[in-house]
Design an enzyme around this catalytic site. Structure first.
Site, mmCIF file in Angstrom:
data_model
loop_
_atom_site.group_PDB
_atom_site.id
_atom_site.type_symbol
_atom_site.label_atom_id
_atom_site.label_comp_id
_atom_site.label_asym_id
_atom_site.label_seq_id
_atom_site.Cartn_x
_atom_site.Cartn_y
_atom_site.Cartn_z
ATOM 1 N N GLU A 1 -16.502 2.405 12.619
ATOM 2 C CA GLU A 1 -17.517 3.181 11.922
ATOM 3 C C GLU A 1 -17.829 2.549 10.573
ATOM 4 O O GLU A 1 -16.949 2.021 9.893
ATOM 5 C CB GLU A 1 -17.036 4.621 11.736
ATOM 6 C CG GLU A 1 -16.903 5.322 13.079
ATOM 7 C CD GLU A 1 -16.542 6.789 12.969
ATOM 8 O OE1 GLU A 1 -16.714 7.486 13.966
ATOM 9 O OE2 GLU A 1 -16.106 7.235 11.894
ATOM 10 N N CYS B 1 -20.174 1.543 3.178
ATOM 11 C CA CYS B 1 -18.713 1.648 3.304
ATOM 12 C C CYS B 1 -18.343 0.972 4.632
ATOM 13 O O CYS B 1 -18.769 1.405 5.700
ATOM 14 C CB CYS B 1 -18.299 3.123 3.282
ATOM 15 S SG CYS B 1 -16.537 3.359 3.481
ATOM 16 N N CYS C 1 -5.919 1.822 11.734
ATOM 17 C CA CYS C 1 -5.190 1.419 10.525
ATOM 18 C C CYS C 1 -3.702 1.658 10.748
ATOM 19 O O CYS C 1 -3.309 2.647 11.366
ATOM 20 C CB CYS C 1 -5.669 2.225 9.325
ATOM 21 S SG CYS C 1 -4.911 1.694 7.770
ATOM 22 N N CYS D 1 -1.525 6.982 6.325
ATOM 23 C CA CYS D 1 -1.581 7.923 5.199
ATOM 24 C C CYS D 1 -1.694 9.353 5.743
ATOM 25 O O CYS D 1 -2.436 9.611 6.694
ATOM 26 C CB CYS D 1 -2.752 7.607 4.286
ATOM 27 S SG CYS D 1 -2.612 5.968 3.544
ATOM 28 N N CYS E 1 -5.186 11.217 6.324
ATOM 29 C CA CYS E 1 -6.285 10.387 6.812
ATOM 30 C C CYS E 1 -6.364 10.374 8.334
ATOM 31 O O CYS E 1 -5.381 10.059 9.009
ATOM 32 C CB CYS E 1 -6.097 8.965 6.290
ATOM 33 S SG CYS E 1 -7.312 7.817 6.945
ATOM 34 N N CYS F 1 -14.487 10.320 2.930
ATOM 35 C CA CYS F 1 -13.282 9.509 2.798
ATOM 36 C C CYS F 1 -12.151 10.036 3.679
ATOM 37 O O CYS F 1 -11.850 11.219 3.680
ATOM 38 C CB CYS F 1 -12.854 9.562 1.340
ATOM 39 S SG CYS F 1 -11.438 8.572 0.997
HETATM 40 S S1 SF4 Z 1 -6.396 6.138 3.848
HETATM 41 FE FE1 SF4 Z 1 -6.542 5.860 6.083
HETATM 42 S S2 SF4 Z 1 -7.731 3.986 6.394
HETATM 43 FE FE2 SF4 Z 1 -7.046 4.007 4.230
HETATM 44 S S3 SF4 Z 1 -5.098 2.862 4.242
HETATM 45 FE FE3 SF4 Z 1 -4.547 5.033 4.525
HETATM 46 S S4 SF4 Z 1 -4.432 5.324 6.765
HETATM 47 FE FE4 SF4 Z 1 -5.563 3.400 6.371
#
Ligand code: SF4
Length: 359
Positions: free
Chosen positions: A94, A107, A114, A118, A121, A337
């Site tokens: 995306e 963006c 990933c 986090c 996220c 975000c």
């Molecule tokens: S916020 Fe999401 S996309 Fe960004 S580094 Fe952490 S897990 Fe990865």
């Protein structure tokens, strides 16, 4: 056996010149190709009318320009546009266009999924499926610039989409060099911001790059204990090491490092956190971007009240730290975000499926 075609999208200008020369073609055609591909948004050699007909035919035989394919687009009421793009292997990513922030901003993703996990996220829940290539990273910019009519206009790029850019260092930096080429989009590094959780060896490499983007650190917490829960790479690269690397980071005049801080209700939004943050940032030319969480199903945190956010911001401002509170964009299309996760893509991991089920 016929050899594989050369993918123009993966090559910096000198590499493209070499590829042409190796095939007996004049090197200067590389500049023409770059102009067509990056400034005009064309990938069909047949339409490149300043090349001879014979050359166009030869290029079609030996070269391709691989480009992420737009699969769907969602438009938010606030003008934000989220694009789902499909790559040559069927994986999906995306990319988001955010208008008037105050500039036009793209963006961009650097990985499919990933690995950083986090806690707040959705992309992190996908796990890492693979790195993007330089051509796939730069290709998102080509696609978005064409789709938004901005090929001839200035725009900013933030590497804040799916993925951790410093976890895909070489491809990310190569993409920035491709985008910087004066014969292509000629994007100044001042218009590019690389956002990282703080992979310290990557930060140290970045500090030595001739082409250096603006730096944003996703901090999100003020103690190692708290940050390790929210940003697991903190176990390997603790706050002290990241901030030390920031202190050594060579900044241009008037530039600062942005510290992103996702605010989670009752977790990291207390006045003590704000005061600790002030102490942590001492000696760093910093600005802080507070991002009240965009709550989403599957994310076990809430958004703090405006009063809590304001109090936190005021403590920073009182200590002369430049602070902004990010207005959330594209919430109605989940382009905000930490909310990028591809639905309907092929080859989902178990983590991806779980994240989708939770939504
Ligand atoms: S916020 Fe999401 S996309 Fe960004 S580094 Fe952490 S897990 Fe990865």
């Amino acid at each position: 056996m016929a050899s594989q075609p050369v993918n123009v999208a993966e090559l910096e200008l000198p590499e493209l010149e070499d590829a042409l020369a190796e095939r007996g073609k004049p090197r200067f055609h590389a500049r023409q190709l770059y102009r067509w591909v990056y400034r005009r948004g064309l990938t069909d050699f047949e339409l490149m009318t300043d090349l001879s007909r014979a050359m166009r035919t030869e290029l079609r035989r030996e070269f391709i320009v691989s480009t992420p394919r737009g699969v769907s687009e969602d438009r938010s009421l606030d003008g934000t546009r989220k694009f789902v793009l499909e790559l040559a292997d069927g994986r999906r990513i995306e990319s988001v266009f955010i208008p008037d922030t105050p500039s036009m901003t793209f963006c961009i993703s650097t990985q499919v999924g990933c690995a950083m996990s986090c806690g707040f996220c959705l992309t992190g829940k996908m796990g890492l499926l693979r790195n993007l290539t330089a051509g796939e990273i730069a290709g998102q910019v080509r696609v978005l610039a064409a789709a938004t009519g901005l090929l001839d206009f200035p725009f900013n790029i933030v590497l804040m989409g799916m993925g951790e850019p410093l976890h895909n260092y070489d491809a990310t930096l190569k993409a920035l060099r491709i985008l910087h080429s004066e014969h292509g989009l000629a994007i100044s590094p001042r218009r590019i911001t690389l956002s990282t959780v703080g992979i310290v060896p990557g930060l140290e490499r970045l500090a030595r790059e001739p082409l250096m983007p603006n730096l944003a650190i996703s901090l999100h917490a003020t103690t190692d204990e708290q940050r390790a829960k929210l940003v697991p790479p903190n176990k390997k690269y603790p706050l002290g090491d990241i901030l030390e690397a920031c202190r050594r980071f060579p900044l241009k005049k008037r530039s600062r490092i942005t510290f992103e801080y996702v605010m989670l209700d009752g977790v990291n939004d207390t006045p003590e956190d704000a005061r600790r943050l002030v102490r942590l940032l001492s000696g760093i030319k910093a600005k802080v971007n507070l991002i009240p969480l965009n709550p989403a199903p599957g994310i076990p945190y809430d958004r703090p009240s405006d009063a809590r956010v304001d109090r936190f911001a005021q403590i920073l401002a009182d200590r002369h730290i430049t602070v902004s509170v990010r207005k959330s964009r594209g919430q109605d299309i989940r382009a905000a975000c930490g909310q990028l996760i591809v639905e309907g893509g092929t080859k989902k991991t178990a983590a991806q499926q779980m994240a989708l089920l939770l939504n």
